[in-house]
Design a protein around this motif. Structure first.
Motif, PDB file in Angstrom:
ATOM      1  N   CYS A 173       0.190  -0.943   5.960  1.00 46.63           N
ATOM      2  CA  CYS A 173      -0.350   0.298   5.415  1.00 46.63           C
ATOM      3  C   CYS A 173      -1.537   0.003   4.511  1.00 46.63           C
ATOM      4  N   ALA A 174      -1.427  -1.010   3.667  1.00 45.57           N
ATOM      5  CA  ALA A 174      -2.528  -1.370   2.768  1.00 45.57           C
ATOM      6  C   ALA A 174      -3.756  -1.789   3.565  1.00 45.57           C
ATOM      7  N   CYS A 175      -3.555  -2.601   4.587  1.00 47.85           N
ATOM      8  CA  CYS A 175      -4.690  -3.059   5.404  1.00 47.85           C
ATOM      9  C   CYS A 175      -5.327  -1.895   6.154  1.00 47.85           C
ATOM     10  N   SER A 176      -4.516  -0.987   6.656  1.00 45.80           N
ATOM     11  CA  SER A 176      -5.044   0.187   7.344  1.00 45.80           C
ATOM     12  C   SER A 176      -5.870   1.043   6.386  1.00 45.80           C
ATOM     13  N   ALA A 177      -5.371   1.248   5.188  1.00 51.00           N
ATOM     14  CA  ALA A 177      -6.078   2.059   4.196  1.00 51.00           C
ATOM     15  C   ALA A 177      -7.401   1.399   3.804  1.00 51.00           C
ATOM     16  N   ILE A 178      -7.387   0.082   3.632  1.00 55.86           N
ATOM     17  CA  ILE A 178      -8.610  -0.634   3.278  1.00 55.86           C
ATOM     18  C   ILE A 178      -9.614  -0.548   4.423  1.00 55.86           C
ATOM     19  N   SER A 179      -9.146  -0.675   5.640  1.00 58.28           N
ATOM     20  CA  SER A 179     -10.025  -0.565   6.810  1.00 58.28           C
ATOM     21  C   SER A 179     -10.673   0.815   6.883  1.00 58.28           C
ATOM     22  N   ILE A 180      -9.874   1.843   6.654  1.00 56.11           N
ATOM     23  CA  ILE A 180     -10.403   3.212   6.655  1.00 56.11           C
ATOM     24  C   ILE A 180     -11.426   3.378   5.547  1.00 56.11           C
ATOM     25  N   MET A 181     -11.103   2.887   4.358  1.00 54.95           N
ATOM     26  CA  MET A 181     -12.014   2.997   3.220  1.00 54.95           C
ATOM     27  C   MET A 181     -13.331   2.287   3.514  1.00 54.95           C
ATOM     28  N   ASN A 182     -13.260   1.105   4.129  1.00 57.61           N
ATOM     29  CA  ASN A 182     -14.463   0.344   4.446  1.00 57.61           C
ATOM     30  C   ASN A 182     -15.312   1.019   5.515  1.00 57.61           C
ATOM     31  N   SER A 183     -14.700   1.844   6.355  1.00 58.25           N
ATOM     32  CA  SER A 183     -15.454   2.505   7.426  1.00 58.25           C
ATOM     33  C   SER A 183     -16.107   3.811   6.971  1.00 58.25           C
ATOM     34  N   LEU A 184     -15.707   4.345   5.832  1.00 56.52           N
ATOM     35  CA  LEU A 184     -16.221   5.641   5.394  1.00 56.52           C
ATOM     36  C   LEU A 184     -17.739   5.686   5.200  1.00 56.52           C
TER      37      LEU A 184
END
Length: 92
Positions: A68-79
């Motif tokens: 979940c943390a990695c998914s959230a970081i990935s989403i944040m980095n793609s914004l």
């Protein structure tokens, strides 16, 4: 003015958490939503100059799974690119 700026930054942090939760759910990570929602306990500590996080915030943070943390970081980095903005570089 400093208080209102801090409130605006805290509100932005809450918005980012909500967006991450929605994005994680959209990517099939429905189990991440409750985990990320618990991070609302950390919103007051996500601003520059904030004090040490509360026990509630630390507990919420420790309960997030690695996936979940990695998914959230990935989403944040793609914004930024999804908003047609430059990537943010925080290195000195």
């Amino acid at each position: 003015m400093a208080a209102s700026k801090g409130n605006a930054v805290a509100a932005a942090a809450v918005c980012v958490l909500v967006l991450l939760a929605v994005g994680a759910e959209a990517q099939g990570g429905g189990e991440c939503v409750p985990q990320l929602n618990r991070l609302l306990a950390c919103r007051a500590y996500a601003v520059p100059g904030a004090g040490d996080p509360s026990a509630e915030c630390c507990s919420a943070l420790s309960s997030i799974s690695q996936g979940c943390a990695c998914s959230a970081i990935s989403i944040m980095n793609s914004l930024p690119s999804r908003c047609h903005l430059s990537q943010i570089n925080c290195s000195a």
